[in-house]
Design a protein around this motif. Sequence first.
Motif, PDB file in Angstrom:
ATOM      1  N   HIS A 127     -37.363 105.421  31.264  1.00  0.00           N
ATOM      2  CA  HIS A 127     -37.247 105.820  29.859  1.00  0.00           C
ATOM      3  C   HIS A 127     -35.787 105.969  29.442  1.00  0.00           C
ATOM      4  CE1 HIS A 127     -41.543 106.333  29.909  1.00  0.00           C
ATOM      5  NE2 HIS A 127     -41.462 107.215  30.896  1.00  0.00           N
ATOM      6  N   SER A 128     -34.994 104.958  29.801  1.00  0.00           N
ATOM      7  CA  SER A 128     -33.570 104.954  29.457  1.00  0.00           C
ATOM      8  C   SER A 128     -33.191 103.624  28.828  1.00  0.00           C
ATOM      9  CB  SER A 128     -32.704 105.193  30.704  1.00  0.00           C
ATOM     10  OG  SER A 128     -32.947 106.464  31.250  1.00  0.00           O
ATOM     11  N   ILE A 129     -32.098 103.637  28.082  1.00  0.00           N
ATOM     12  CA  ILE A 129     -31.586 102.436  27.423  1.00  0.00           C
ATOM     13  C   ILE A 129     -30.162 102.207  27.901  1.00  0.00           C
ATOM     14  CG2 ILE A 129     -30.966 101.376  25.227  1.00  0.00           C
ATOM     15  CD1 ILE A 129     -33.143 103.144  23.913  1.00  0.00           C
ATOM     16  N   VAL A 130     -29.886 101.006  28.401  1.00  0.00           N
ATOM     17  CA  VAL A 130     -28.534 100.624  28.780  1.00  0.00           C
ATOM     18  C   VAL A 130     -28.071  99.534  27.826  1.00  0.00           C
ATOM     19  CG1 VAL A 130     -29.393  98.989  30.524  1.00  0.00           C
ATOM     20  CG2 VAL A 130     -27.025  99.774  30.630  1.00  0.00           C
ATOM     21  N   SER A 131     -26.842  99.635  27.344  1.00  0.00           N
ATOM     22  CA  SER A 131     -26.313  98.643  26.408  1.00  0.00           C
ATOM     23  C   SER A 131     -25.178  97.870  27.067  1.00  0.00           C
ATOM     24  CB  SER A 131     -25.811  99.322  25.124  1.00  0.00           C
ATOM     25  OG  SER A 131     -24.828 100.296  25.415  1.00  0.00           O
ATOM     26  N   LEU A 132     -25.188  96.553  26.879  1.00  0.00           N
ATOM     27  CA  LEU A 132     -24.228  95.653  27.514  1.00  0.00           C
ATOM     28  C   LEU A 132     -23.640  94.693  26.491  1.00  0.00           C
ATOM     29  CD1 LEU A 132     -26.467  94.847  30.613  1.00  0.00           C
ATOM     30  CD2 LEU A 132     -24.533  96.428  30.569  1.00  0.00           C
ATOM     31  N   THR A 133     -22.430  94.237  26.765  1.00  0.00           N
ATOM     32  CA  THR A 133     -21.739  93.320  25.862  1.00  0.00           C
ATOM     33  C   THR A 133     -21.869  91.874  26.345  1.00  0.00           C
ATOM     34  OG1 THR A 133     -19.618  93.349  27.016  1.00  0.00           O
ATOM     35  CG2 THR A 133     -20.043  95.156  25.474  1.00  0.00           C
TER      36      THR A 133
ATOM     37  N   LEU B 119     -19.319 102.745  20.061  1.00  0.00           N
ATOM     38  CA  LEU B 119     -19.479 103.488  21.317  1.00  0.00           C
ATOM     39  C   LEU B 119     -20.382 102.784  22.316  1.00  0.00           C
ATOM     40  CD1 LEU B 119     -19.845 107.145  19.975  1.00  0.00           C
ATOM     41  CD2 LEU B 119     -17.813 106.031  20.896  1.00  0.00           C
ATOM     42  N   LEU B 120     -21.376 102.047  21.839  1.00  0.00           N
ATOM     43  CA  LEU B 120     -22.317 101.400  22.755  1.00  0.00           C
ATOM     44  C   LEU B 120     -21.762 100.124  23.370  1.00  0.00           C
ATOM     45  CD1 LEU B 120     -25.679 101.758  20.802  1.00  0.00           C
ATOM     46  CD2 LEU B 120     -24.924 103.071  22.785  1.00  0.00           C
ATOM     47  N   PHE B 121     -20.717  99.586  22.778  1.00  0.00           N
ATOM     48  CA  PHE B 121     -20.221  98.294  23.250  1.00  0.00           C
ATOM     49  C   PHE B 121     -18.766  98.415  23.708  1.00  0.00           C
ATOM     50  CE2 PHE B 121     -23.618  97.314  20.084  1.00  0.00           C
ATOM     51  CZ  PHE B 121     -24.567  96.928  21.015  1.00  0.00           C
TER      52      PHE B 121
ATOM     53  N   SER C 161     -14.766  95.495  33.878  1.00  0.00           N
ATOM     54  CA  SER C 161     -14.243  94.605  32.840  1.00  0.00           C
ATOM     55  C   SER C 161     -13.386  95.362  31.835  1.00  0.00           C
ATOM     56  CB  SER C 161     -15.395  93.905  32.117  1.00  0.00           C
ATOM     57  OG  SER C 161     -16.281  94.866  31.579  1.00  0.00           O
ATOM     58  N   GLU C 162     -12.648  96.369  32.300  1.00  0.00           N
ATOM     59  CA  GLU C 162     -11.883  97.216  31.397  1.00  0.00           C
ATOM     60  C   GLU C 162     -10.833  96.423  30.619  1.00  0.00           C
ATOM     61  OE1 GLU C 162     -10.588 100.748  29.470  1.00  0.00           O
ATOM     62  OE2 GLU C 162     -12.451 100.015  30.343  1.00  0.00           O
ATOM     63  N   LEU C 163     -10.150  95.493  31.259  1.00  0.00           N
ATOM     64  CA  LEU C 163      -9.140  94.700  30.565  1.00  0.00           C
ATOM     65  C   LEU C 163      -9.778  93.869  29.462  1.00  0.00           C
ATOM     66  CD1 LEU C 163      -6.227  93.738  30.289  1.00  0.00           C
ATOM     67  CD2 LEU C 163      -6.700  92.003  32.035  1.00  0.00           C
ATOM     68  N   LEU C 164     -10.944  93.295  29.736  1.00  0.00           N
ATOM     69  CA  LEU C 164     -11.638  92.499  28.731  1.00  0.00           C
ATOM     70  C   LEU C 164     -12.071  93.378  27.566  1.00  0.00           C
ATOM     71  CD1 LEU C 164     -13.915  90.313  31.056  1.00  0.00           C
ATOM     72  CD2 LEU C 164     -11.553  89.941  30.374  1.00  0.00           C
ATOM     73  N   ARG C 165     -12.532  94.572  27.883  1.00  0.00           N
ATOM     74  CA  ARG C 165     -12.941  95.503  26.830  1.00  0.00           C
ATOM     75  C   ARG C 165     -11.754  95.877  25.944  1.00  0.00           C
ATOM     76  NH1 ARG C 165     -12.909 100.651  25.311  1.00  0.00           N
ATOM     77  NH2 ARG C 165     -11.410 101.165  26.925  1.00  0.00           N
ATOM     78  N   GLN C 166     -10.633  96.232  26.575  1.00  0.00           N
ATOM     79  CA  GLN C 166      -9.462  96.627  25.812  1.00  0.00           C
ATOM     80  C   GLN C 166      -8.964  95.486  24.925  1.00  0.00           C
ATOM     81  OE1 GLN C 166      -6.562  98.013  28.646  1.00  0.00           O
ATOM     82  NE2 GLN C 166      -7.651  99.911  29.058  1.00  0.00           N
ATOM     83  N   TYR C 167      -9.013  94.275  25.453  1.00  0.00           N
ATOM     84  CA  TYR C 167      -8.570  93.115  24.668  1.00  0.00           C
ATOM     85  C   TYR C 167      -9.452  92.946  23.434  1.00  0.00           C
ATOM     86  CZ  TYR C 167      -7.149  88.343  23.541  1.00  0.00           C
ATOM     87  OH  TYR C 167      -6.676  87.224  22.897  1.00  0.00           O
ATOM     88  N   ASN C 168     -10.764  93.032  23.610  1.00  0.00           N
ATOM     89  CA  ASN C 168     -11.674  92.884  22.480  1.00  0.00           C
ATOM     90  C   ASN C 168     -11.477  93.968  21.432  1.00  0.00           C
ATOM     91  OD1 ASN C 168     -14.041  90.693  22.693  1.00  0.00           O
ATOM     92  ND2 ASN C 168     -13.409  91.265  24.758  1.00  0.00           N
TER      93      ASN C 168
END
Length: 278
Positions: free
Chosen positions: A58-64, A101-103, A173-180
């Motif tokens: 009963h959980s939701i995970v969000s992905l990019t 926040l989710l992405f 994927s922190e570098l990819l996240r920061q770039y986006n």
Amino acid sequence: MQKAFKEFSTAAILTIGDQSLLEPFRKTKELGFFTFIWTQDAEVNLVIDGVPATVPAHSIVSLTPIQQLQYLEDATVIVYQFNREFYCIKDHDQEVGCVGLLFYGNQHIPIVTLDIKEQKKFSILHQVIDDEIDTADRIQSEMLQMLVARFIIKTTRLLKQMNPSEKSYEGTSELLRQYNVLVEAHFRESHSVTFYAEKLHKSPKTLSNTFGKVGKSPLRIIHDRIILETKRLLRYSNKTTKEIAYEVGFEDASHLSRLFKKQTGTSPSVFKKQVGIT
């Protein structure tokens, strides 16, 4: 079971389904879509960006789209997948936007666990989305976008109530996240990879090598964001191509027109006709 909404004029895609939607990810693979995985009566073990993650029942995970997922086991889940053209083409509050926040706006992989009360609320919302995706008419796109936005808003509210350190998993994927995130903030003022590399204290070559692992160059991400904003303005404003070009950082409208046609296969004026705007 899978159901899909596709809009030819904007290339918008929304797909909802069960575990069969995750079959392509038995081995590590880039998602390519914004994805929600909603577990039902049992926990699910995944590997996200190389990091093992147990998602409680009963959980939701969000992905990019740029994240990699390995699906390890059969489980009863509900999956939503959609592209930028479906959701990000519309204006949203910063917290629930495509870098919200989710992405990309979260340094963790958000996992939100639903209590019994929230399970009932989300189940009702899912039934409405499931029904609407079967209802083909002129306002279907608007309705589905509003319903998915409601899903995202509700999930974001719950995430804000959590302690991320307890219920989230650090990705690689922190570098990819920061770039986006930076591209989202500055794509109107700079179309240069060097600009973003300097802000990240990296070389353009380092960015290219990192992004090469996910199959999309740093420059392509900038261009994709420009095109998405151009589509949004063509569809939801009365601005001319020249005005839009200036807004997304081009002094010459012909430069935007060439990029738009290269990316989409059509001109801005033809796109405007295709979405029914005169």
